[in-house]
Design a protein around this motif. Structure first.
Motif, short mmCIF file in Angstrom:
data_model
loop_
_atom_site.label_atom_id
_atom_site.label_comp_id
_atom_site.label_asym_id
_atom_site.label_seq_id
_atom_site.Cartn_x
_atom_site.Cartn_y
_atom_site.Cartn_z
N HIS A 1 39.69 -58.63 -56.14
CA HIS A 1 39.65 -58.77 -54.68
C HIS A 1 40.90 -58.12 -54.09
O HIS A 1 41.89 -57.89 -54.79
N PRO A 2 40.88 -57.84 -52.80
CA PRO A 2 42.10 -57.33 -52.16
C PRO A 2 43.22 -58.38 -52.25
O PRO A 2 43.00 -59.52 -52.66
N VAL A 3 44.42 -57.99 -51.85
CA VAL A 3 45.57 -58.89 -51.93
C VAL A 3 45.27 -60.21 -51.23
O VAL A 3 45.56 -61.28 -51.72
N LEU A 4 44.66 -60.15 -50.06
CA LEU A 4 44.27 -61.35 -49.32
C LEU A 4 42.77 -61.26 -49.09
O LEU A 4 42.29 -60.29 -48.50
N ALA A 5 42.02 -62.25 -49.58
CA ALA A 5 40.56 -62.15 -49.52
C ALA A 5 39.94 -63.46 -49.05
O ALA A 5 40.42 -64.54 -49.36
N LEU A 6 38.86 -63.31 -48.28
CA LEU A 6 38.03 -64.45 -47.91
C LEU A 6 36.89 -64.52 -48.93
O LEU A 6 36.15 -63.56 -49.11
N VAL A 7 36.81 -65.65 -49.61
CA VAL A 7 35.74 -65.83 -50.59
C VAL A 7 34.91 -67.03 -50.16
O VAL A 7 35.44 -67.97 -49.56
N PRO A 8 33.61 -67.00 -50.45
CA PRO A 8 32.78 -68.14 -50.06
C PRO A 8 33.32 -69.46 -50.64
O PRO A 8 33.71 -69.53 -51.80
N TYR A 9 33.36 -70.48 -49.79
CA TYR A 9 33.87 -71.79 -50.18
C TYR A 9 32.84 -72.49 -51.03
O TYR A 9 31.67 -72.58 -50.67
#
Length: 178
Positions: A79-87
């Motif tokens: 993933h990128p350095v800061l990523a939103l992933v499904p909770y």
């Protein structure tokens, strides 16, 4: 929409709380403590802003996690350095830093520091216990730490203007002889 709680003379709870924060009638510091107050006020102000910002980050994180359904991760592989992933409430977290949990933990510890600063200023100023509780609640209600900090700072500055800190007398230097 429900009305805000009213007291018998028609004032809302928020209005009464702000009026109590504005009042300086409960501050009665000892003369020996007056020189310590500016430092305690600075410590309180810094912790109030930091706690307020962390609380706003925590609220934003909770909206993202529970409202939109994503967790924030940093340095997660693939993933990128800061990523939103499904909770995923069942677990199965990614490797990497869970920024959501880090914000939660950081706010908790910074709130403890805020309470220490609150207690120090409160005890030096010798304010009422109600004022201590109001200041403490500033760190758990979003935006409230900024509002409470404004009123408390104004109150302390007003007190210090009326009771200036006396400079310490120049101590005579004593030289030791051998």
């Amino acid at each position: 929409m429900p009305n805000s709680p009213q007291n018998e003379d028609g004032g809302s709870l928020l209005k009464r709380t702000i009026e109590q924060l504005r009042s300086a009638n409960s501050a009665r510091p000892r003369a020996v403590d007056i020189p310590k107050i500016p430092g305690a006020l600075t410590f309180y102000r810094v912790t109030a802003y930091i706690t307020g910002i962390m609380l706003l980050l925590l609220v934003a994180e909770m909206i993202v996690k529970y409202g939109i359904g994503y967790s924030v991760y940093a340095f997660a592989p693939g993933h990128p350095v800061l990523a939103l992933v499904p909770y995923n409430p069942a677990g199965g977290e990614l490797a990497g830093l869970d920024v959501s949990t880090a914000i939660l933990i950081a706010h908790g510890w910074l709130y403890v520091l805020y309470l220490i600063a609150d207690f120090r200023l409160w005890s030096l100023m010798r304010m009422s216990f109600t004022k201590f509780v109001q200041i403490a609640l500033g760190g758990v209600v979003p935006f409230m730490s900024f509002i409470v900090e404004h009123f408390i700072t104004r109150q302390v500055h007003r007190f210090l203007a009326e009771n200036p800190v006396k400079p310490k007398a120049a101590s005579s230097t004593v030289e030791a002889s051998h």
